[in-house]
Design an enzyme around this catalytic site. Structure first.
Site, mmCIF file in Angstrom:
data_model
loop_
_atom_site.group_PDB
_atom_site.id
_atom_site.type_symbol
_atom_site.label_atom_id
_atom_site.label_comp_id
_atom_site.label_asym_id
_atom_site.label_seq_id
_atom_site.Cartn_x
_atom_site.Cartn_y
_atom_site.Cartn_z
ATOM 1 C CB CYS A 7 23.278 -28.382 3.254
ATOM 2 S SG CYS A 7 22.475 -29.462 4.436
ATOM 3 C CD GLN A 49 23.547 -33.176 -4.324
ATOM 4 O OE1 GLN A 49 23.076 -32.037 -4.344
ATOM 5 N NE2 GLN A 49 24.130 -33.686 -3.252
ATOM 6 C CB CYS A 99 10.752 -21.140 -12.878
ATOM 7 S SG CYS A 99 11.815 -21.135 -11.430
#
Ligand code: SAH
Length: 461
Positions: A416, A291, A167
Site C-alpha cells: 500500500c 478489506q 457520501c
C-alpha cells in the site's frame, strides 16, 4: 565548504503564478516558483495556476489555489458538494482515467527513483467499472452544528465536522444507516459526545455492509454503557433500516482519537455479519478488520493468486496475513499455507474463518513476521511461494534477509506504499531476486492511496 543557502523567493500572503508538474503524497499539486517547491491542494499537473502563499518553510511553501489559468483535460467537476472541505477524498477533481494513470506513474517513479530498478513491467492500474459507492464500512463522527446533530468527516488535519448529507464512495446501505441513526438519535434527544469536555454519549456511528449478502451492522460507539430510551431506539432502527441484522454497542470512555474502546456488546440481532470474497465466507464482527473495497479486493487477490502460480503442491507463507484473507484465498490452490500476523484477535478471526470454510490446510501463528518466519526456517519449513502484505512502513529487513536465505521460488509482494515497496524490491534484487512485473490495483478511488502487487522470481531460475 558550506552549501549555499537556498534562496526563498516567496513570502506569506504573496500571490504567485506557476506551472503544476506533479502530485504530492496527499494528492496536492506540486510546482516550482523560481526553482522553489510549492504545494497547492486541488491543483493538477499540466495546469498553470494562480495561488496565494499561506506558509513558507525552509525548503518549500504551501499555497492556496486561487485560479486555474490554463485548464487540463484531467480536470473534472467533483460530484460531491463538500469535496473541497471534507478530508475523505482527495482526487474527485481529477477524471477517473487520469487518477488511474497518476497512480501507475507513482509506482513507476518509486521503482526507478527509490528502487533504481530497470526492466520492470508496470501494468495499467486496474480500476473499477463504477468507482463510486465502493466502501463497505462508514465510520462517522457525530457532533452538533447550530444546535442540531450533525454527521460528517473531519476537515483535513482538524476535528471540525464537515456536515454531509450522503457520501458518494459509500455503499448506499451505509449512508442510510448513518443518516437514519442520526435522525432517530435527534428525535429521542440522545446526546452526542463532546470531545472538548469529555461529556455526552454517542461518539461515532459505524455502518458495515456485506456486499454479497446484503447484511448490515450498526455500531454505536458510546462514552458510557447506559443509552437512554434504548428499547425505543432499537425498535425505530429496526423499523426504518430493514437490512440491519446486527446492532452493536462499543463503549469507549477514554479521551482519545482511537475510535474503538475495549468493551463491545450486541444490543440486538447477530454478533457478526457475513460477506464473501470469491468463494470464501467471512464472519465480520464490530471490531474486525476487513478489506473496505470488496470488489477490488477480489481483483487484487486474483492478481496475487496469478503471480503465486499455484499447482496444488506448493507450500505458501503469507506474512502480515491479517484475518487470513489472502491465506484462505490461496489455500484453495496450494498444499499448505502458513499465515503470520502480529494482532492476536486477527489470528482468532483467521482461524474461525478457516473453520467456517472447512479449509484445513491453512495454519496461523501470532507474532512478528520477522521473528516467526526465521524460526520456521530453522525448524525446516520450506516455502515455494512467499506472500507479503505489510503495513505502510514495508517489510522489516530481518524478514527480507530470511527470504534471501529461504530462497522461495516466487515472492508476491502486496503493497500500500510504493516508496517502501521500491526500497524492499531493491533489497531483494541485491539478494538473488528479480522483479518481473507490478500491477497497481485501485482499491480507493478518489483518494491518494496507491495499492499494487509485485511478482518476483529467483534470478537463478
Ligand atoms: N493481508 C491482510 C492484511 C494486511 S494489512 C489482508 O489482506 O486482509 C497488514 C497487517 O500486518 C496488519 O494486519 C497488521 O496488524 C500486520 N502487522 C504489522 N506489523 C507486523 C509484523 N511485524 N509482523 C506481522 N504482522 C504485522
Amino acid at each position: 565548504m558550506a552549501k549555499p543557502k537556498l534562496q526563498v523567493p516567496v513570502e506569506k500572503n504573496q500571490y504567485i503564478e506557476l506551472d503544476i508538474t506533479g502530485l504530492g503524497h496527499e494528492g496536492e499539486g506540486v510546482g516550482k516558483y523560481e526553482g522553489f517547491t510549492v504545494f497547492i491542494p486541488r491543483a493538477l499537473p499540466g495546469e498553470r495556476v494562480k495561488a496565494k502563499v499561506i506558509r513558507v518553510q525552509k525548503t518549500y511553501a504551501n499555497g492556496r489555489l486561487i485560479e486555474v489559468l490554463s485548464d487540463t483535460a484531467s480536470r473534472t467537476e467533483p460530484p460531491c458538494p463538500i469535496f473541497h472541505r471534507c478530508g475523505g477524498c482527495h482526487l474527485q477533481h481529477m477524471t477517473y482515467e487520469a487518477q488511474l494513470k497518476h497512480k501507475r506513474q507513482t509506482v513507476v517513479d518509486a521503482l526507478t527513483r527509490i528502487g533504481k530498478l530497470e526492466g520492470v513491467t508496470v501494468h495499467e492500474t486496474l480500476g473499477m467499472d463504477n468507482p463510486w459507492q465502493y466502501r463497505n464500512k462508514a465510520q462517522v463522527p457525530i457532533g452538533e452544528i447550530d444546535g442540531r446533530l450533525a454527521v460528517g468527516f473531519y476537515a483535513p488535519r482538524t476535528h471540525e465536522i464537515i456536515e454531509m448529507q450522503s457520501c458518494d464512495i459509500q455503499h448506499a446501505y451505509n449512508d442510510q444507516i448513518v443518516h437514519t441513526t442520526k435522525a432517530i438519535l435527534q428525535e429521542l434527544a440522545i446526546p452526542h459526545y463532546e470531545e472538548a469536555s469529555g461529556r455526552g454519549l454517542v461518539r461515532h456511528i459505524i455502518g458495515r455492509a456485506g456486499f454479497h449478502t446484503g447484511e448490515t451492522m450498526l455500531v454505536l460507539v458510546t462514552n458510557g454503557r447506559k443509552i437512554p430510551h434504548q428499547e425505543v431506539l432499537i425498535d425505530r432502527l429496526r423499523a426504518r433500516i430493514p437490512h440491519l441484522v446486527s446492532i452493536v454497542q462499543n463503549i469507549n470512555r477514554e479521551q482519545t482519537n482511537v475510535i474503538f474502546g475495549n468493551e463491545t456488546r450486541t444490543l440486538w440481532g447477530k454478533d457478526t455479519i457475513t460477506d464473501t470474497i470469491g468463494e470464501i465466507r467471512f464472519e465480520i464482527s464490530a471490531g474486525s478488520f476487513f478489506q473496505v473495497n470488496p470488489v477490488q479486493t477480489e481483483v487484487l487477490y486474483g492478481k496475487a493468486l496469478e503471480y503465486a502460480n499455484l499447482s496444488g503442491s506448493e507450500t505458501v507463507i503469507d506474512a502480515y496475513c491479517g484475518i487470513g484473507t489472502i491465506s484462505l484465498f490461496l489455500a484453495q490452490k496450494a498444499k499448505e499455507v502458513y499465515g503470520v500476523e502480529i494482532v492476536p484477535e486477527a489470528i482468532e478471526d483467521a482461524q474461525k474463518n478457516a473453520a467456517l470454510n472447512e479449509i484445513r490446510n491453512a495454519h496461523f501463528a501470532v507474532g512478528e513476521a520477522e521473528t516467526v518466519i526465521p524460526q520456521w526456517h530453522r525448524d525446516g519449513v520450506r516455502a515455494d511461494v512467499l506472500v507479503v502484505d505489510p503495513p505502510r512502513k514495508g517489510c522489516d529487513e530481518r524478514l527480507l534477509a530470511t527470504i534471501a536465505e529461504m530462497q522461495p521460488e516466487r515472492v508476491v509482494y502486496v503493497s500500500c506504499n510504493p516508496g517502501t515497496l521500491a526500497r524492499d524490491l531493491r533489497y531483494l534484487e541485491d539478494h538473488g531476486y528479480k522483479t518481473v512485473e507490478v500491477t497497481p490495483v485501485d482499491m480507493f478511488p478518489h483518494t491518494f492511496h496507491v495499492e499494487c502487487v509485485a511478482w518476483l522470481v529467483r534470478k537463478d531460475n
